[in-house]
Each structure stands twice: as C-alpha cells, then as structure tokens.
Design a protein around this motif. Structure first.
Motif, short mmCIF file in Angstrom:
data_model
loop_
_atom_site.label_atom_id
_atom_site.label_comp_id
_atom_site.label_asym_id
_atom_site.label_seq_id
_atom_site.Cartn_x
_atom_site.Cartn_y
_atom_site.Cartn_z
N GLY A 86 0.91 -1.29 0.03
CA GLY A 86 0.09 0.20 -0.10
C GLY A 86 0.92 1.21 -0.01
N ILE A 87 2.21 0.99 -0.12
CA ILE A 87 2.75 2.39 0.10
C ILE A 87 3.78 2.26 -1.25
CG2 ILE A 87 5.18 3.36 1.22
CD1 ILE A 87 3.71 1.73 3.71
N SER A 88 4.22 3.32 -1.60
CA SER A 88 4.88 3.81 -2.98
C SER A 88 6.45 3.39 -2.73
CB SER A 88 4.80 5.08 -3.53
OG SER A 88 5.39 6.06 -2.69
N THR A 89 7.01 2.56 -3.82
CA THR A 89 8.49 2.14 -3.64
C THR A 89 9.36 3.16 -4.11
OG1 THR A 89 8.39 0.94 -5.83
CG2 THR A 89 7.69 -0.31 -3.46
N GLY A 90 9.25 4.08 -4.85
CA GLY A 90 9.97 5.15 -5.48
C GLY A 90 9.90 4.57 -7.02
N GLN A 91 9.55 3.40 -7.52
CA GLN A 91 9.52 2.90 -8.76
C GLN A 91 8.64 3.73 -9.64
OE1 GLN A 91 9.61 -1.28 -7.61
NE2 GLN A 91 10.86 -1.45 -9.34
N ASP A 92 8.40 3.32 -10.86
CA ASP A 92 7.27 3.95 -11.60
C ASP A 92 6.19 3.34 -11.22
OD1 ASP A 92 8.85 5.66 -13.35
OD2 ASP A 92 9.03 4.19 -14.82
N VAL A 93 4.87 3.90 -11.04
CA VAL A 93 3.78 3.35 -10.79
C VAL A 93 3.14 2.78 -12.07
CG1 VAL A 93 1.35 3.68 -9.79
CG2 VAL A 93 3.25 4.64 -8.53
N VAL A 94 2.81 1.59 -11.98
CA VAL A 94 2.08 1.18 -13.05
C VAL A 94 0.84 0.66 -13.10
CG1 VAL A 94 2.40 -0.70 -15.01
CG2 VAL A 94 4.59 0.10 -14.07
#
Length: 165
Positions: A66-74
C-alpha cells in the motif's frame, strides 16, 4: 513517484488509485503492476528483489504493502466497448415490454419488438422505429409530444431533428 506515499492498511495507495481509475466512465477493470498475470507467477518470479542500485523488477507496479516504492507506478485499465451502437439490440421499455434499441448518430431510437405486436396495437409503427400518424385512440398516453406534432403537421423525423438542436 516519491517513496512512502500511501498507508499500509486503510489509506493504501493502490486502493486509492484503483478507486480513481474506476471513477472514469466505461472503466471495468484495474490492474496494478503485473495485475491478474501475477496469479500465474510463482512467488519467486513475482517478488521485486532489491540491490544497492535499486529494484531488479517492478511486478508490484511501484507499490508494496500500500506504500509507493519510488519506482514507476504501473496502472493498467480495461475499458468496455460502447453500448450505443447502430445495430439493433434487444431491451425492454418502462412497462416491461420487449423493444428494439439502436443509436443512430447519437440520437436514441426505440421501437417495439416484433414479438410484442400481439400485446398492443402497433398501428403506424414503421420499420425504422418512427410512427406514422395513427388514430388518437391507438396512441399511448405518453405520446403527447407526437399528438402535438401531428396537430402541427410535422413528422416524427422532424420532431427528432428539432429535439437534437
């Protein structure tokens, strides 16, 4: 996307994104990362391994727990085809009677289904769905607009054109 957006339980970033995508008209499905293809993957294939240089893959679509990893969100969406087509489609009217519906040039057109001809007199119904002038006794109560047009000497086609303006 920056690292750390979202929350692990109630404010999940992937849930918020899915809700936003489903809010778009005609969207019927949302995939994040590998989406439905992930059910065919093994855990070792789907996991996004990390190195000091960063993630080696992005199967989770840039969101873990549920938390962004810093990668592109796809995010991938599925959009349904329009149901407003020019071909005749079966439906029912407000009274529950079968009818044929089609949508020529974005204007709605409804005509009675041929099997319902025995349920009510369809005197004056044309193949294109419009109605020819019929005796008043045979018109339904909802045809007040058709009565007005008949008195004014206009045709159903002209009434439809006037309505589209």
């Amino acid at each position: 996307m920056p690292v750390g957006w979202g929350e692990p339980v109630y404010g999940k970033l992937d849930a918020d994104l899915a809700a936003a995508m489903m809010g778009i008209n005609a969207v019927k499905g949302v995939e994040i990362g590998a989406g439905f293809a992930s059910v065919a993957q093994r855990g070792t294939e789907h996991s996004d391994e990390m190195t000091p240089q960063g993630f080696l893959s992005n199967n989770a679509g840039g969101i873990l727990g549920g938390i962004s990893t810093g990668q592109d969100v796809v995010v991938t969406i599925a959009v349904k085809p329009t149901s407003s087509i020019r071909l005749d489609r079966r439906s029912i009217d407000k009274a529950g009677s079968r009818s044929i519906v089609n949508t020529p040039r974005a204007a709605r057109s409804v005509r009675r289904h041929p099997r319902d001809a025995d349920r009510r007199s369809d005197a004056g119904a044309r193949a294109d769905g419009s109605r020819a002038a019929a005796p008043r006794a045979e018109r339904r109560r909802g045809d007040a607009d058709a009565d007005r047009c008949a008195r004014a000497g206009t045709t159903a086609e002209r009434r439809d054109r006037q309505f589209r303006r």
